[in-house]
Design a protein around this motif. Structure first.
Motif, PDB file in Angstrom:
ATOM      1  N   VAL A  56       2.031   1.822  -3.491  1.00  0.00           N
ATOM      2  CA  VAL A  56       0.960   2.400  -4.309  1.00  0.00           C
ATOM      3  C   VAL A  56       0.776   3.879  -3.982  1.00  0.00           C
ATOM      4  O   VAL A  56       0.693   4.732  -4.877  1.00  0.00           O
ATOM      5  CB  VAL A  56      -0.356   1.622  -4.089  1.00  0.00           C
ATOM      6  CG1 VAL A  56      -1.521   2.351  -4.753  1.00  0.00           C
ATOM      7  CG2 VAL A  56      -0.239   0.202  -4.640  1.00  0.00           C
ATOM      8  N   ASP A  94       1.329  -0.217  -8.803  1.00  0.00           N
ATOM      9  CA  ASP A  94      -0.104  -0.016  -9.055  1.00  0.00           C
ATOM     10  C   ASP A  94      -0.966  -1.083  -8.407  1.00  0.00           C
ATOM     11  O   ASP A  94      -2.178  -1.124  -8.616  1.00  0.00           O
ATOM     12  CB  ASP A  94      -0.378   0.046 -10.560  1.00  0.00           C
ATOM     13  CG  ASP A  94       0.095  -1.194 -11.307  1.00  0.00           C
ATOM     14  OD1 ASP A  94       0.457  -2.190 -10.646  1.00  0.00           O
ATOM     15  OD2 ASP A  94       0.119  -1.151 -12.552  1.00  0.00           O
ATOM     16  N   ASN A  95      -0.346  -1.965  -7.588  1.00  0.00           N
ATOM     17  CA  ASN A  95      -1.091  -3.030  -6.913  1.00  0.00           C
ATOM     18  C   ASN A  95      -0.469  -3.272  -5.542  1.00  0.00           C
ATOM     19  O   ASN A  95       0.742  -3.498  -5.440  1.00  0.00           O
ATOM     20  CB  ASN A  95      -1.060  -4.313  -7.748  1.00  0.00           C
ATOM     21  CG  ASN A  95      -2.070  -5.343  -7.271  1.00  0.00           C
ATOM     22  OD1 ASN A  95      -2.318  -5.497  -6.077  1.00  0.00           O
ATOM     23  ND2 ASN A  95      -2.660  -6.081  -8.215  1.00  0.00           N
ATOM     24  N   ALA A  96      -1.270  -3.223  -4.498  1.00  0.00           N
ATOM     25  CA  ALA A  96      -0.756  -3.375  -3.129  1.00  0.00           C
ATOM     26  C   ALA A  96      -0.594  -4.825  -2.709  1.00  0.00           C
ATOM     27  O   ALA A  96       0.039  -5.103  -1.688  1.00  0.00           O
ATOM     28  CB  ALA A  96      -1.688  -2.659  -2.140  1.00  0.00           C
ATOM     29  N   GLN A 121       0.833  -1.202   0.000  1.00  0.00           N
ATOM     30  CA  GLN A 121       0.000   0.000   0.000  1.00  0.00           C
ATOM     31  C   GLN A 121       0.870   1.256   0.000  1.00  0.00           C
ATOM     32  O   GLN A 121       0.540   2.252  -0.668  1.00  0.00           O
ATOM     33  CB  GLN A 121      -0.941   0.001   1.201  1.00  0.00           C
ATOM     34  CG  GLN A 121      -1.986   1.102   1.166  1.00  0.00           C
ATOM     35  CD  GLN A 121      -2.872   1.015  -0.074  1.00  0.00           C
ATOM     36  OE1 GLN A 121      -3.486  -0.020  -0.336  1.00  0.00           O
ATOM     37  NE2 GLN A 121      -2.939   2.095  -0.852  1.00  0.00           N
TER      38      GLN A 121
END
Length: 369
Positions: free
Chosen positions: A273, A279-281, A270
């Motif tokens: 991001v 773009d993805n946690a 997170q």
């Protein structure tokens, strides 16, 4: 004990050791402390002396110096390498000399780690075994080949022979950005090893990473709460030596709960991001090639998928009250990610040389256990 208390502190330029030194310098009885710190760097020695600390240029391999320094100390904090048996043997020789001179056993507060009770789980499960530092039979059942164990047994042996009062602090995952004069002066390392290494690897691969599915759990403790343990223990020993267990009753786990590596990985994800690095946690498993690249070997990398549980019952009974929760730990990970990115920008790369160097030390520690 009359006059000033001669304190010898190993590891003052490290993360936990620097935090302990800050506590000693700020202690209500600091005027009665005569603190000596062995360091390898003359530059850092000068900075430490400006803080009112005596220094000795020495490394853990300077066994004669270690023995000599220990022979003059009332209290010894070892917050340096927890797997250097020759250094501990030299230190204990000095402790024995001090005892033979004064007939008073010096206080030895040694730092180990919960790697001693860890199970290699490849991130696939969380252990059900919970160790309590009040369960002596359970502690004695730890195999002599366990990580850190050979050094711990040497420390306890000195207590059993009567020439030292030994206390072993065993932290889990220690986390947080350290602060205080020792860090502000650039003397000591501000961050830990385990989680910052995960952050660096995640920054490099642009995706948070875990070992296996990340189900392994470890005890966690904030660096400030950890440092507080040392002074809580010292104060208890000083006020009433009988109140604080020593020897086999001198194991002191450091924890304020447990957390899974998936939770850590998700929080790092997170942070990536939020900071625009991913773009993805959702964390993904490290490959063997990544483990070698970041940690020098698959074996050392997979240690991040080991699991253990423990309870810090003994130090809580002495009045230790940790302040930082698992939520605080997870909240720290975004500023830690920012810090690691800043360091990488200053260096011009994400540097894994420290992690890779640990692979050799780790293998040597396992081989000597």
């Amino acid at each position: 004990m009359t006059g000033k208390t001669n304190i010898l502190l190993f590891g003052a330029t490290g993360y936990i050791g620097g935090s302990v030194l800050n506590r000693l310098l700020q202690h209500p009885n600091a005027d009665n402390f005569d603190i000596t710190v062995p360091v390898r760097s003359p530059e850092k020695a000068k900075l430490l002396e400006q803080l009112g600390v005596k220094t000795e240029i020495a490394s853990l391999s300077d066994h004669d110096k270690i023995e000599s320094l220990a022979s003059r100390a009332h209290v010894i904090f070892n917050v340096a390498n927890s797997d250097d048996l020759p250094a501990i043997v030299a230190l204990l020789k000095g402790v024995r000399k001090a005892y033979e001179t004064t007939r008073q056993p010096p206080i030895l507060i040694h730092t180990s780690g919960t790697g001693e009770i860890a199970e290699l789980a490849d991130g696939k499960y969380a252990t059900e075994t919970v160790y309590s530092d009040l369960n002596i039979d359970q502690l004695k059942s730890i195999p002599p080949t366990a990580f850190h164990r050979n050094v711990d047994l040497a420390v306890i042996g000195a207590d059993e022979q009567g020439y030292a009062r030994s206390y072993i602090i065993i932290p889990g995952v220690v986390e947080g950005i350290a602060s205080g004069p020792v860090f502000e002066e650039g003397i000591a390392k501000r961050v830990s090893m385990q989680i910052p290494s995960l952050i660096k690897a995640s920054l490099d691969r642009k995706r948070s990473g875990v070992i296996g599915p990340g189900k392994a759990i470890w005890p966690y403790v904030h660096v400030d709460d950890t440092a507080d343990m040392y002074t809580v223990l010292l104060d208890a020993i000083t006020a009433n030596p009988q109140s604080a267990g020593h020897g086999w009753e001198g194991y002191y786990f450091a924890e304020n709960g447990h957390i899974s590596y998936y939770e850590i990985g998700k929080a790092i994800g997170q942070a990536l991001v939020d900071l625009g690095f991913a773009d993805n946690a959702e964390p993904t498993p490290f490959t063997d090639d990544e483990l070698v690249n970041y940690w020098g070997s698959v074996f050392l990398g997979n240690f991040g998928g080991s699991t253990c549980r423990c309870r810090a019952d003994r130090i809580r009974a002495l009045g230790w009250k940790p302040k930082y929760s698992s939520a605080d730990l997870l909240a720290i990970l975004k500023p830690e990610t920012e810090l690691q990115w800043k360091i990488a920008q200053e260096k011009g790369e994400i540097d894994f040389s420290y992690e890779r160097s640990l692979s050799v030390l780790f293998q040597n520690a396992i081989a000597s256990s």
